[in-house]
Motif scaffolding. Structure first.
Motif, PDB file in Angstrom:
ATOM      1  N   THR A  61      10.150   7.390  -7.997  1.00 55.27           N
ATOM      2  CA  THR A  61       9.700   7.809  -9.323  1.00 55.27           C
ATOM      3  C   THR A  61      10.261   9.191  -9.618  1.00 55.27           C
ATOM      4  O   THR A  61      10.070  10.122  -8.817  1.00 55.27           O
ATOM      5  CB  THR A  61       8.165   7.850  -9.394  1.00 55.27           C
ATOM      6  OG1 THR A  61       7.644   6.546  -9.091  1.00 55.27           O
ATOM      7  CG2 THR A  61       7.695   8.254 -10.774  1.00 55.27           C
ATOM      8  N   GLN A 100       9.991   2.466  -3.631  1.00 63.89           N
ATOM      9  CA  GLN A 100      10.090   2.804  -5.049  1.00 63.89           C
ATOM     10  C   GLN A 100      10.248   4.310  -5.196  1.00 63.89           C
ATOM     11  O   GLN A 100       9.550   5.088  -4.559  1.00 63.89           O
ATOM     12  CB  GLN A 100       8.837   2.338  -5.796  1.00 63.89           C
ATOM     13  CG  GLN A 100       8.681   0.829  -5.877  1.00 63.89           C
ATOM     14  CD  GLN A 100       9.752   0.187  -6.743  1.00 63.89           C
ATOM     15  OE1 GLN A 100      10.187   0.756  -7.746  1.00 63.89           O
ATOM     16  NE2 GLN A 100      10.185  -0.995  -6.338  1.00 63.89           N
ATOM     17  N   GLY A 140       0.789  -1.223   0.000  1.00 68.33           N
ATOM     18  CA  GLY A 140       0.000   0.000   0.000  1.00 68.33           C
ATOM     19  C   GLY A 140       0.819   1.270   0.000  1.00 68.33           C
ATOM     20  O   GLY A 140       0.257   2.359  -0.105  1.00 68.33           O
ATOM     21  N   ALA A 141       2.154   1.138   0.125  1.00 68.12           N
ATOM     22  CA  ALA A 141       2.999   2.334   0.133  1.00 68.12           C
ATOM     23  C   ALA A 141       3.102   2.909  -1.274  1.00 68.12           C
ATOM     24  O   ALA A 141       3.341   2.177  -2.236  1.00 68.12           O
ATOM     25  CB  ALA A 141       4.385   1.997   0.676  1.00 68.12           C
ATOM     26  N   GLU A 142       2.910   4.207  -1.385  1.00 64.60           N
ATOM     27  CA  GLU A 142       3.000   4.873  -2.671  1.00 64.60           C
ATOM     28  C   GLU A 142       4.461   5.130  -3.030  1.00 64.60           C
ATOM     29  O   GLU A 142       5.301   5.329  -2.152  1.00 64.60           O
ATOM     30  CB  GLU A 142       2.245   6.208  -2.635  1.00 64.60           C
ATOM     31  CG  GLU A 142       0.755   6.080  -2.407  1.00 64.60           C
ATOM     32  CD  GLU A 142       0.040   5.479  -3.602  1.00 64.60           C
ATOM     33  OE1 GLU A 142       0.585   5.592  -4.717  1.00 64.60           O
ATOM     34  OE2 GLU A 142      -1.047   4.898  -3.414  1.00 64.60           O
ATOM     35  N   PRO A 143       4.788   5.122  -4.340  1.00 66.52           N
ATOM     36  CA  PRO A 143       6.163   5.467  -4.734  1.00 66.52           C
ATOM     37  C   PRO A 143       6.498   6.897  -4.308  1.00 66.52           C
ATOM     38  O   PRO A 143       5.636   7.769  -4.245  1.00 66.52           O
ATOM     39  CB  PRO A 143       6.132   5.324  -6.262  1.00 66.52           C
ATOM     40  CG  PRO A 143       4.958   4.448  -6.561  1.00 66.52           C
ATOM     41  CD  PRO A 143       3.958   4.731  -5.480  1.00 66.52           C
TER      42      PRO A 143
END
Length: 452
Positions: free
Chosen positions: A119, A117, A28-31
């Motif tokens: 980005t 991640q 559930g962790a966003e980049p």
């Protein structure tokens, strides 16, 4: 002796010095986004360390999995990629820096790792409403200021830049009002100005709502580094305004007409003034909230926001009653609303609607319609007979109009049976019984006349 044996075991069995790392889930962790050419950083989520470590017995290491790569690689630090305690800092992010980054925290017996991640976006990949807006990849910070209040806006992550720069960073502010162009030179007003690196709003009003962009610049290693953050400033109602909730409307007042075996919708509308914490709105049936009521399948409710007026929310809750029963009229259906300043409740009064006598009313209308049709047919079929009957009873006044002398002109053959019938029978019936004015040629015409 025991210590010597432990050292020998470690030398003979190298696997004992590198325990298997347990992966800490980051589902559930966003980049982590960053704009190309700006400063960005990754913070290891394993801090603070779990209780299995003590302060001096663990170490932190980083590795990287490039985009499209299959194997992690150790990170080589450079003038553009540095480590700051538990963070990995990209001083000038490039598109090649995108990918997965893993931090490992461990000692000789325990190892935990987590992967994030990164980005990297080009400025043209960032969604902006106008071209003059700076490109911002990080999430927007939301700031709420009551009317007539004052607030000092600080640029997010400014302290992080201070840790990386030997000198104090500088901040440039820009303001974008919704639907307007970018403004960067309006901060000279007494109630709204930049002081140092901060933006000061002395008296909040509606004009100061909008997006505030702050660009942080600092020097490091002979280079000018920067990053931009965004704040969304919203005005809300004053602190001094009344804050208890109120119920504005509850279906029909004083009573709501209902019918059995039908679906009933009770509408409750309430006002929740702005507070730091939101309020709640709910229905009860006989003092029991719907989610705890045994007849839950028949009672359901839905809430929606009707209006948000500077934080003062007008909400509407609809209670749906399926297959209304006669005993439901005696139940207590209460709409309640609550916030930190108080609560209100109001009961929805129901009463059974009296059904109109549909069968007798339908029969009466049908009979009336049938009689009208029957009279219409009789008149069109027997209209001559009806007129004659009327004349025989009430007489006629048509000759008073002066437009004619006779009602009937009779032509017949002389010296025949027709003459006897006309003079003796037909004349008597038309003149004596029906009151018509009859013109008979031999009797009523003048000698030498030509009008007949």
């Amino acid at each position: 002796m025991a210590a010597l044996i432990s050292v020998l075991v470690l030398l003979l069995d190298p696997t004992q010095s590198e325990p298997t790392c347990r992966v800490q889930s980051q589902s559930g962790a966003e980049p982590v986004p960053v704009v190309s050419g700006e400063v960005g950083w990754l913070s290891c989520p394993l801090f603070p360390p779990p209780s299995i470590f003590n302060d001096s017995s663990h170490s932190l290491s980083w590795s990287r999995l490039p985009e499209g790569g299959l194997q992690e690689q150790p990170i080589t630090f450079s003038r553009s990629l540095v480590r700051d305690q538990q963070r990995l800092v990209l001083l000038e992010a490039s598109l090649a820096d995108a990918g997965g980054y893993t931090c490992r925290l461990g000692n000789r017996s325990v190892c935990i790792k987590a992967t994030m991640q990164l980005t990297v976006l080009r400025p043209d990949q960032v969604v902006r409403s106008t071209d003059c807006e700076p490109a911002v990849a990080t999430a927007t910070r939301h700031v709420v200021i009551p009317f007539q209040d004052e607030r000092v806006l600080e640029c997010p992550d400014l302290q992080e830049a201070s840790r990386l720069a030997p000198e104090e960073p500088s901040v440039t502010w820009m303001f974008v009002k919704p639907g307007k162009r970018c403004e960067s030179d309006l901060f000279w007003k007494d109630s709204w100005q930049q002081r140092g690196n901060n933006m000061e709003i002395h008296i909040m009003n509606q004009f100061y709502q909008g997006l505030y962009y702050c660009t942080v610049r600092f020097q490091r290693g002979g280079r000018t580094l920067r990053f931009t953050r965004r704040l969304n400033v919203t005005a809300v109602s004053q602190r001094s305004a009344p804050k208890p909730p109120s119920i504005l409307r509850l279906s029909h007042d004083p009573a709501f007409p209902v019918r059995t075996n039908s679906e009933v919708r009770l509408v409750c509308r309430a006002l929740l003034p702005y507070l730091n914490s939101s309020g709640s709105m709910w229905w009860t049936v006989d003092g029991t909230r719907l989610e705890n009521h045994p007849d839950l399948y028949r009672f359901t409710s839905t809430n929606r926001l009707v209006l948000d007026d500077f934080g003062d929310r007008t909400e509407e809750s609809v209670l749906v009653i399926q297959n209304l029963r006669s005993e439901d009229v005696q139940r207590e259906f209460n709409c309640s609303v609550e916030n930190l300043r108080g609560w209100r409740t109001k009961r929805a009064e129901l009463h059974l609607e009296v059904s109109p006598p549909l069968v007798p009313l339908g029969c009466g209308l049908g009979v009336t319609l049938l009689l009208l049709i029957l009279l219409f047919v009789i008149y069109h079929v027997f209209w001559l007979e009806l007129r004659l009957i009327y004349r025989s009873w009430f007489g006629t006044e048509e000759r008073d109009s002066g437009r004619k002398d006779f009602d009937v002109y009779i032509s017949y053959t002389r010296n025949s049976e027709d003459e006897s019938f006309v003079l003796s029978t037909l004349r008597c019936v038309l003149e004596n019984h029906f009151g018509y004015s009859v013109c008979i040629f031999d009797r009523d015409s003048l000698p030498g006349g030509s009008e007949y």
